[in-house]
Design an enzyme around this catalytic site. Structure first.
Site, PDB file in Angstrom:
ATOM      1  N   TYR A  25      30.425 -18.078  63.382  1.00  0.00           N
ATOM      2  CA  TYR A  25      30.253 -17.844  61.940  1.00  0.00           C
ATOM      3  C   TYR A  25      30.154 -16.373  61.558  1.00  0.00           C
ATOM      4  O   TYR A  25      30.022 -16.066  60.368  1.00  0.00           O
ATOM      5  CB  TYR A  25      29.010 -18.597  61.442  1.00  0.00           C
ATOM      6  CG  TYR A  25      29.108 -20.091  61.627  1.00  0.00           C
ATOM      7  CD1 TYR A  25      30.084 -20.833  60.970  1.00  0.00           C
ATOM      8  CD2 TYR A  25      28.237 -20.777  62.479  1.00  0.00           C
ATOM      9  CE1 TYR A  25      30.194 -22.204  61.144  1.00  0.00           C
ATOM     10  CE2 TYR A  25      28.337 -22.145  62.663  1.00  0.00           C
ATOM     11  CZ  TYR A  25      29.311 -22.852  61.986  1.00  0.00           C
ATOM     12  OH  TYR A  25      29.420 -24.208  62.164  1.00  0.00           O
ATOM     13  N   ALA A  79      28.243 -29.488  56.831  1.00  0.00           N
ATOM     14  CA  ALA A  79      28.375 -30.791  57.504  1.00  0.00           C
ATOM     15  C   ALA A  79      28.633 -31.926  56.510  1.00  0.00           C
ATOM     16  O   ALA A  79      29.272 -32.934  56.872  1.00  0.00           O
ATOM     17  CB  ALA A  79      27.114 -31.070  58.312  1.00  0.00           C
ATOM     18  N   GLU A 100      37.981 -25.481  48.475  1.00  0.00           N
ATOM     19  CA  GLU A 100      37.125 -25.813  49.627  1.00  0.00           C
ATOM     20  C   GLU A 100      37.240 -24.684  50.650  1.00  0.00           C
ATOM     21  O   GLU A 100      38.347 -24.246  50.963  1.00  0.00           O
ATOM     22  CB  GLU A 100      37.612 -27.135  50.240  1.00  0.00           C
ATOM     23  CG  GLU A 100      36.869 -27.532  51.503  1.00  0.00           C
ATOM     24  CD  GLU A 100      37.408 -28.831  52.127  1.00  0.00           C
ATOM     25  OE1 GLU A 100      38.294 -29.478  51.514  1.00  0.00           O
ATOM     26  OE2 GLU A 100      36.949 -29.170  53.231  1.00  0.00           O
ATOM     27  N   HIS A 102      35.845 -23.150  54.523  1.00  0.00           N
ATOM     28  CA  HIS A 102      35.087 -23.217  55.779  1.00  0.00           C
ATOM     29  C   HIS A 102      35.250 -21.892  56.503  1.00  0.00           C
ATOM     30  O   HIS A 102      36.375 -21.402  56.657  1.00  0.00           O
ATOM     31  CB  HIS A 102      35.558 -24.381  56.657  1.00  0.00           C
ATOM     32  CG  HIS A 102      35.338 -25.680  55.965  1.00  0.00           C
ATOM     33  ND1 HIS A 102      34.093 -26.215  55.799  1.00  0.00           N
ATOM     34  CD2 HIS A 102      36.195 -26.495  55.320  1.00  0.00           C
ATOM     35  CE1 HIS A 102      34.193 -27.329  55.100  1.00  0.00           C
ATOM     36  NE2 HIS A 102      35.456 -27.520  54.787  1.00  0.00           N
ATOM     37  N   SER A 104      34.602 -21.211  59.689  1.00  0.00           N
ATOM     38  CA  SER A 104      35.252 -21.409  60.993  1.00  0.00           C
ATOM     39  C   SER A 104      36.536 -22.234  60.814  1.00  0.00           C
ATOM     40  O   SER A 104      36.744 -22.864  59.764  1.00  0.00           O
ATOM     41  CB  SER A 104      34.296 -22.144  61.938  1.00  0.00           C
ATOM     42  OG  SER A 104      34.042 -23.467  61.459  1.00  0.00           O
TER      43      SER A 104
END
Ligand code: CA2
Length: 152
Positions: A25, A79, A100, A102, A104
């Site tokens: 991260y 998660a 959206e 993330h 990673s």
């Protein structure tokens, strides 16, 4: 007229950014993420509202709070991305576009991270770009909503 803003939501454990798992991260903190978002949006005269929670219902409530007033949403549901129909249902009601994010590359990780309850209702999905992904997401929301951000 109230300030135009983008809502930036972060899900469980992202409050720990920068404290552990730096190989996955990075070393930036959640405060760094929120500063990056504010700077990126601010360059276009757009504000941000940020919210992080470790609780699914609180994230649903944040979506409901801003669903009609935000220009768009940047969401890293962490998660809950892989489990939450409740957050999906809330995000399906927003007036503006959803990006959206993330940090990673979830597709290079465990199989259970490959499915997202949000991707098919998102205008775009950014994975594996580190915290820069938030900047890309805000830039994209600016493009997608430029017809609205020009009203003043
Ligand atoms: O890559 C991402 O941004 C994720 O949304 C992060 C989630 C994970 O469950 C998703 O599959 C992918 C986990 C966030 C946990 O963040 C931490 C950060 C630093 C230290 C510990 C946890």
């Amino acid at each position: 007229m109230p300030e135009k803003f983008i809502a930036v939501l972060n899900g469980p454990n992202l409050n720990l950014l920068g404290t552990r798992q730096p190989l996955i991260y990075g070393s930036d903190t959640l405060a760094d993420v929120e500063r990056l978002c504010a700077e990126t949006a601010g360059a276009y005269g757009i504000g941000i509202e940020t919210f992080q929670s470790n609780h699914e219902g609180e994230l649903v409530e944040a979506v409901q709070r801003w669903r009609t007033t935000a220009l768009g949403f940047v969401v890293n549901a962490a998660a809950y991305t892989h489990t939450s129909v409740a957050i999906r249902d809330a995000l399906a009601t927003i007036d503006g576009p959803l990006m959206e994010v993330h940090i990673s590359n979830v597709h290079a990780r465990e199989e259970f991270r490959h499915h997202s309850y949000l991707s098919d209702i998102a205008s775009g999905v950014i994975v594996g770009c580190g915290i820069e992904g938030y900047r890309f997401a805000i830039e994209r929301l600016v493009t997608l909503t430029s017809h609205r951000s020009q009203d003043a």
